[in-house]
Write a protein that holds these residues in place. Structure first.
Motif, short mmCIF file in Angstrom:
data_model
loop_
_atom_site.label_atom_id
_atom_site.label_comp_id
_atom_site.label_asym_id
_atom_site.label_seq_id
_atom_site.Cartn_x
_atom_site.Cartn_y
_atom_site.Cartn_z
N LEU A 133 0.95 -0.79 0.04
CA LEU A 133 -0.05 -0.26 0.03
C LEU A 133 0.47 1.64 -0.17
CD1 LEU A 133 -2.45 -2.29 0.94
CD2 LEU A 133 -2.95 -1.03 2.15
N SER A 134 1.07 1.78 -1.45
CA SER A 134 1.96 3.14 -1.03
C SER A 134 0.72 4.46 -1.77
CB SER A 134 2.93 2.33 -2.66
OG SER A 134 4.03 1.09 -1.92
N VAL A 135 1.38 5.51 -1.03
CA VAL A 135 1.05 6.85 -0.63
C VAL A 135 2.46 8.00 -1.32
CG1 VAL A 135 -0.52 8.21 0.45
CG2 VAL A 135 -0.92 5.47 0.39
N ARG A 136 2.62 7.82 -2.36
CA ARG A 136 3.22 9.03 -2.83
C ARG A 136 4.45 8.63 -2.59
NH1 ARG A 136 -1.04 11.92 -0.98
NH2 ARG A 136 -0.37 11.92 1.37
N GLY A 137 4.33 7.45 -2.44
CA GLY A 137 5.94 6.99 -2.90
C GLY A 137 6.50 6.53 -1.48
N GLN A 138 5.17 6.52 -0.32
CA GLN A 138 6.21 5.89 0.74
C GLN A 138 4.59 5.06 0.98
OE1 GLN A 138 5.63 9.34 3.81
NE2 GLN A 138 6.94 10.48 2.50
N VAL A 139 5.85 3.91 1.74
CA VAL A 139 4.38 2.09 2.01
C VAL A 139 4.12 2.25 3.34
CG1 VAL A 139 5.02 -0.56 2.66
CG2 VAL A 139 6.72 0.81 0.51
N ARG A 140 2.26 2.58 3.30
CA ARG A 140 1.93 2.51 4.09
C ARG A 140 1.62 1.46 5.12
NH1 ARG A 140 2.28 8.08 6.44
NH2 ARG A 140 1.35 9.27 4.84
N GLY A 141 1.12 0.28 4.40
CA GLY A 141 1.15 -0.89 4.61
C GLY A 141 1.31 -1.94 3.59
N MET A 142 0.90 -3.55 3.78
CA MET A 142 0.66 -4.32 2.80
C MET A 142 -0.57 -4.83 3.07
SD MET A 142 4.30 -6.69 4.18
CE MET A 142 3.94 -6.64 6.03
N LEU A 143 -1.05 -5.96 2.08
CA LEU A 143 -1.96 -6.86 2.20
C LEU A 143 -1.04 -8.36 1.38
CD1 LEU A 143 -4.85 -7.66 2.05
CD2 LEU A 143 -5.01 -6.97 -0.91
N VAL A 144 -0.94 -9.27 2.33
CA VAL A 144 -0.75 -10.86 2.73
C VAL A 144 -1.45 -11.64 2.07
CG1 VAL A 144 0.58 -12.77 3.37
CG2 VAL A 144 1.02 -9.86 3.76
N VAL A 145 -1.90 -11.95 0.76
CA VAL A 145 -2.51 -13.69 0.75
C VAL A 145 -1.80 -14.84 0.42
CG1 VAL A 145 -4.18 -14.28 -0.91
CG2 VAL A 145 -4.56 -11.71 -0.15
N ALA A 146 -2.64 -15.76 1.17
CA ALA A 146 -1.66 -17.18 1.11
C ALA A 146 -2.93 -18.34 0.37
CB ALA A 146 -0.73 -17.28 2.07
N SER A 147 -2.63 -18.86 -0.10
CA SER A 147 -3.81 -19.91 0.03
C SER A 147 -2.91 -21.50 -0.29
CB SER A 147 -4.79 -19.55 -1.51
OG SER A 147 -5.67 -20.99 -1.39
N SER A 148 -3.66 -22.53 0.43
CA SER A 148 -2.95 -23.62 -0.05
C SER A 148 -3.01 -24.62 -1.38
CB SER A 148 -3.58 -24.52 1.04
OG SER A 148 -3.60 -24.12 2.43
N SER A 149 -3.76 -23.93 -2.05
CA SER A 149 -4.16 -24.25 -3.71
C SER A 149 -3.12 -23.34 -4.30
CB SER A 149 -4.86 -24.81 -4.12
OG SER A 149 -6.18 -23.23 -3.70
N ARG A 150 -3.39 -23.69 -5.52
CA ARG A 150 -2.07 -22.73 -6.77
C ARG A 150 -3.64 -21.43 -7.15
NH1 ARG A 150 2.50 -22.35 -9.68
NH2 ARG A 150 2.67 -21.77 -11.59
N LEU A 151 -3.17 -21.06 -6.58
CA LEU A 151 -4.50 -19.66 -7.31
C LEU A 151 -4.35 -19.47 -9.15
CD1 LEU A 151 -4.15 -16.50 -4.65
CD2 LEU A 151 -5.34 -18.54 -4.88
N ALA A 152 -5.74 -19.40 -9.33
CA ALA A 152 -5.57 -19.12 -11.60
C ALA A 152 -4.72 -17.67 -11.15
CB ALA A 152 -7.17 -19.49 -12.28
N GLY A 153 -4.76 -17.34 -12.40
CA GLY A 153 -4.02 -15.49 -12.75
C GLY A 153 -4.97 -14.95 -13.02
N HIS A 154 -6.12 -15.41 -12.79
CA HIS A 154 -7.49 -14.20 -13.16
C HIS A 154 -7.91 -13.60 -11.23
CE1 HIS A 154 -9.57 -18.26 -12.81
NE2 HIS A 154 -10.05 -17.41 -11.59
N ASP A 155 -6.81 -14.60 -10.19
CA ASP A 155 -7.80 -14.67 -9.18
C ASP A 155 -6.57 -13.89 -8.01
OD1 ASP A 155 -9.83 -16.51 -8.74
OD2 ASP A 155 -8.44 -18.28 -8.49
N VAL A 156 -5.51 -14.01 -9.03
CA VAL A 156 -4.28 -12.75 -8.67
C VAL A 156 -4.83 -11.46 -9.46
CG1 VAL A 156 -2.36 -11.98 -9.14
CG2 VAL A 156 -2.70 -15.03 -8.90
N ALA A 157 -4.89 -11.06 -10.89
CA ALA A 157 -5.42 -9.73 -11.11
C ALA A 157 -6.06 -9.51 -10.06
CB ALA A 157 -5.73 -10.50 -12.82
N ARG A 158 -7.50 -10.67 -10.04
CA ARG A 158 -8.34 -9.12 -9.14
C ARG A 158 -7.82 -8.98 -8.01
NH1 ARG A 158 -12.56 -14.51 -9.94
NH2 ARG A 158 -13.12 -14.35 -12.26
#
Length: 793
Positions: free
Chosen positions: A191-216
């Motif tokens: 989560l970058s605001v004007r070049g500064q990292v303000r946070g991060m979203l971490v997602v992990a799945s036991s199964s392999r995510l499809a490309g469209h899920d990663v894009a979403r």
């Protein structure tokens, strides 16, 4: 407040049906301190319904877009995390935020870049069972890592989203933030605001995510950044709040604000959570305080009387409030004050931990109490030591009773006894007893019986719990209600002389090692008292025997000396008659033999007379009759015989006399002649090579005080140039039967009684005899002092 408990599939996941009114400042619910806002109305979409959909992500995608556009960041971000965990199941989603004042980028203070502090804002997981969990307080090991962390390094570099599938490797996967996450697909979206990292979203799945899920997820992360910047990114609005958040979060004070009768938490920091026994990283905002507080802290919450403050406005103050945390006792000063929040009554709770101050005070008080106890013990030991010294020779029973009383007082014991060891019978006898139901004095136990017998046998102190059921219980105490006992040996010179035993400390406390050491100190004094009594008894017995032997010796000497007089008188007479016979007188040889026999008989008579005189001196029966005596006359009379002997036999001695004619002394003539004769005889005998023997007299005035008359003494010295006396012989010179080493070496005859008799006679006449000076090889000087007479004889 969300809990860490599971959410069943039948439970609804909240998704707003209608957007509420836009707020300028969104809540920071999930940081340690935030302001609560009312939740909007929602429709329901259950986890089970999502799990049944072929493409759950597509189903909730449009709703999530709307949430991120219309809803406040705090509400929308939580719903996003829950939806990702449900739709990508089995999966885990986490959202971390960085305080704006410490965000990554070019900000620096004092030339150093601020270390980021990632805080878990929201977290949700759904496993294979279909249950959704919202863990709280999960802060991975890298949550406070600096820019050396590989994941942070990637985020700062501007690499964008980081995604890795099963089997792929990347340096950022080693970060602590990725620990314990499923390994099918793992992704981090900054989560970058004007070049500064303000946070991060971490997602992990036991199964392999499809490309469209990663894009979403990419799309949703971009919308999440826009929502963050929209609600929280304006520096003019967010900086003061961030500063307040940082100050209150890290403040040592426990701070919280609650409102309403149900006591809803409007804000609360980590120290307040610690005070209540909660996880310090948990978000308390919006929760009901009496509901979330643990059972063990209910009494603490009741003591704060928050309801009283909310209803009546009366403040509450608690000083040194004890709070037990995981077995550790802490102390807090807490105040609860009333205030108004949006025209509603509220309570401000502020607490400050004072554990160190309380412990310091308790330690000082404990040290003072301990010092007082030690002073009391030292005084008691000192008093007992003085008593032992002053009771030397007395019956030790009274002293032992005092020792036992002191031991019971210092150890808070109910009762006690002291035993004395009987070596002949190998038994312990009770000497004193106190606090028991019967008089046990005189009772005996064997060395193999009871705790006392065991202590006496092995010479070591011992404590016994449950004494009533112990096999070491002495039979004589069978009727005594004793629960615990402590016994130590009384030892003297490495040997046990008794045992002191105390029973049942007060208030049910057990006997400690300190009690054993204290009782051993008291036992040492009791042992000394017993040993003193034994030693005195042995000394008195020995003294009686010595006195009896001395009396028998005196009787033998007196009897022998007296009985020798009668036959010696006959010997003297017959030898004189024998020398008068013409045949002997005309025969030079026979005449010489008769003369030598007569001289030997006279010497024997002199020895017998000296032994008798010494015996009288020992018993204090020396009889003298002092009268004025001209000293020079007595000296000349005694010296005349030695001059004639030296002249007749050609002796090598020269006699010099320097005695003033006017010196008169108060003396017994016979005793004075005997003293002078002995001193001159010694001077001659111990000067085998001859030399000058000098007798000199002077008059000394010895004042007895300012108000008493001056006493005058005559001092007569006898000086020889003989063998001299060694220092070792000088110490025993005036003892009875004292024979010098030089006398034995040169075979000088004598009984060793001469100087002893001289001193006794001089003392009887009010004077004294002593060795004035001597040295081996340079002769000796003896001195005689006698009181001067008031006038000449």
């Amino acid at each position: 407040m969300s809990s860490a408990s599971d959410v069943s599939p039948s439970e609804a996941i909240d998704i707003p049906a209608e957007p509420p009114r836009r707020r300028t400042h969104a809540p920071r619910a999930g940081t340690p301190l935030a302001v609560a806002t009312p939740r909007p109305q929602h429709t329901s979409l259950t986890p089970r319904a999502l799990a049944a959909l072929p493409d759950a992500m597509a189903t909730v995608l449009s709703e999530l877009r709307r949430l991120l556009v219309d809803e406040p960041f705090g509400v929308a971000s939580r719903q996003l995390v829950d939806a990702l965990a449900l739709s990508l199941a089995p999966a885990t989603a986490r959202l971390y935020l960085v305080e704006p004042a410490a965000s990554l980028g070019a900000h620096a203070i004092g030339g150093g870049t601020l270390t980021p502090s990632f805080t878990l804002f929201a977290s949700a997981s759904r496993g294979a069972t279909g249950k959704l969990t919202r863990p709280r307080g999960i802060v991975p090991s890298g949550a406070h890592a600096g820019t050396s962390d590989p994941l942070i390094r990637e985020l700062v570099s501007g690499a964008g989203a980081l995604v890795a599938h099963e089997g792929e490797t990347a340096a950022w996967l080693a970060s602590g933030y990725m620990a314990r996450l499923p390994h099918g697909t793992r992704g981090v979206w900054p989560l970058s605001v004007r070049g500064q990292v303000r946070g991060m979203l971490v997602v992990a799945s036991s199964s392999r995510l499809a490309g469209h899920d990663v894009a979403r997820v990419d799309e949703l992360a971009a919308l999440l950044m826009l929502a963050y910047e929209r609600d929280r990114g304006a520096p003019s609005q967010d900086a003061p709040e961030a500063l307040a958040q940082a100050v209150l979060r890290d403040a040592p004070l426990a701070l919280a604000v609650v409102t309403g009768e149900s006591q809803i938490i409007q804000m609360g920091n980590a120290a307040f959570a610690t005070l209540l026994g909660l996880d310090a990283t948990a978000s308390l905002v919006g929760d009901v305080l009496p509901v979330v507080v643990p059972e063990r802290s209910r009494s603490l919450l009741a003591s704060l009387r928050i309801g009283t403050v909310l209803s009546g406005g009366e403040p509450q103050a608690l000083v040194e409030l004890p709070v037990n945390r995981d077995g550790q006792m802490t102390y807090w000063n807490v105040t609860v004050s009333s205030l108004r929040l949006q025209d509603k009554p509220a309570a401000l709770i502020a607490g400050f931990e004072v554990t160190s101050e309380v412990r310091r005070w308790m330690h000082a008080r404990g040290s003072a109490h301990q010092a007082h106890e030690q002073v009391t013990q030292m005084r008691t030991l000192h008093d007992i030591t003085l008593a032992v010294s002053s009771h030397l020779g007395a019956d030790p029973t009274a002293l032992l009773r005092d020792v036992l009383t002191s031991a019971m007082e210092l150890l808070t014991a109910r009762a006690g006894v002291i035993y004395r060891l009987d070596d002949h019978r190998h038994e312990l006898e009770v000497v004193v007893a106190n606090g028991l139901s019967a008089d046990y004095r005189g009772k005996r136990i064997s060395m193999s019986e009871g705790v006392a017998g065991d202590v006496a046998t092995h010479g070591r102190g011992r404590t016994v719990m449950s004494y009533g059921q112990s096999p070491r219980r002495a039979a004589i105490f069978a009727n005594e209600p004793i629960n615990e006992t402590l016994a130590v040996p009384l030892r003297q010179r490495g040997h046990t002389v008794g045992v002191v035993q105390v029973f049942d400390p007060a208030q049910g406390r057990p006997f400690t090692d300190d009690d054993v050491q204290l009782l051993e100190l008291l036992a040492a004094q009791a042992a000394q008292a017993i040993e003193n009594a034994r030693t005195l008894g042995a000394l008195e017995h020995s003294l009686r025997k010595l006195r009896e032997l001395d009396r028998m010796k005196d009787d033998l000497i007196a009897t022998a000396s007296h009985e020798l007089r009668t036959p010696l008188t006959g010997v003297f007479g017959f030898l004189d008659l024998l020398r008068m016979l013409p045949s002997v007188r005309n025969d030079p040889t026979a005449n010489e033999y008769a003369r030598l026999a007569s001289a030997a008989a006279r010497d024997l008579g002199a020895i017998a007379e000296r032994m008798l005189t010494a015996s009288r001196a020992d018993t204090g029966h020396v009889e003298v009759h002092p009268e004025p005596v001209r000293l020079s006359a007595v000296v000349e009379a005694v010296l005349e015989r030695y001059r004639e002997l030296a002249l007749g036999q050609g002796g090598p001695h020269t006699f010099v006399v320097d005695v003033p004619a006017h010196v008169d002394v108060q003396a017994d003539v016979g005793a004075l002649r005997e003293i002078l004769d002995n001193l001159l005889s010694n001077a001659v005998k111990y000067s085998p090579d001859g030399g000058t023997i000098t007798l000199r007299a002077t008059a000394d005035e010895l004042a007895n005080g300012d108000t008493l008359p001056t006493t005058h003494y005559a001092l007569l010295t006898v000086t020889d140039q003989g063998l001299g006396i060694s220092p070792s012989d000088q110490a025993k010179l005036f003892g009875r039967f004292a024979r010098l080493d030089s006398a034995r070496e040169h075979e000088i005859r004598g009984t060793g009684l001469g100087l002893y008799i001289c001193r006794q006679l001089a003392h009887a006449m009010g004077g004294d005899v002593w060795l004035l000076d001597s040295g081996v090889g340079r002769g000796s000087v003896f001195a005689l002092s006698l009181p001067m007479a008031s006038g000449p004889r």
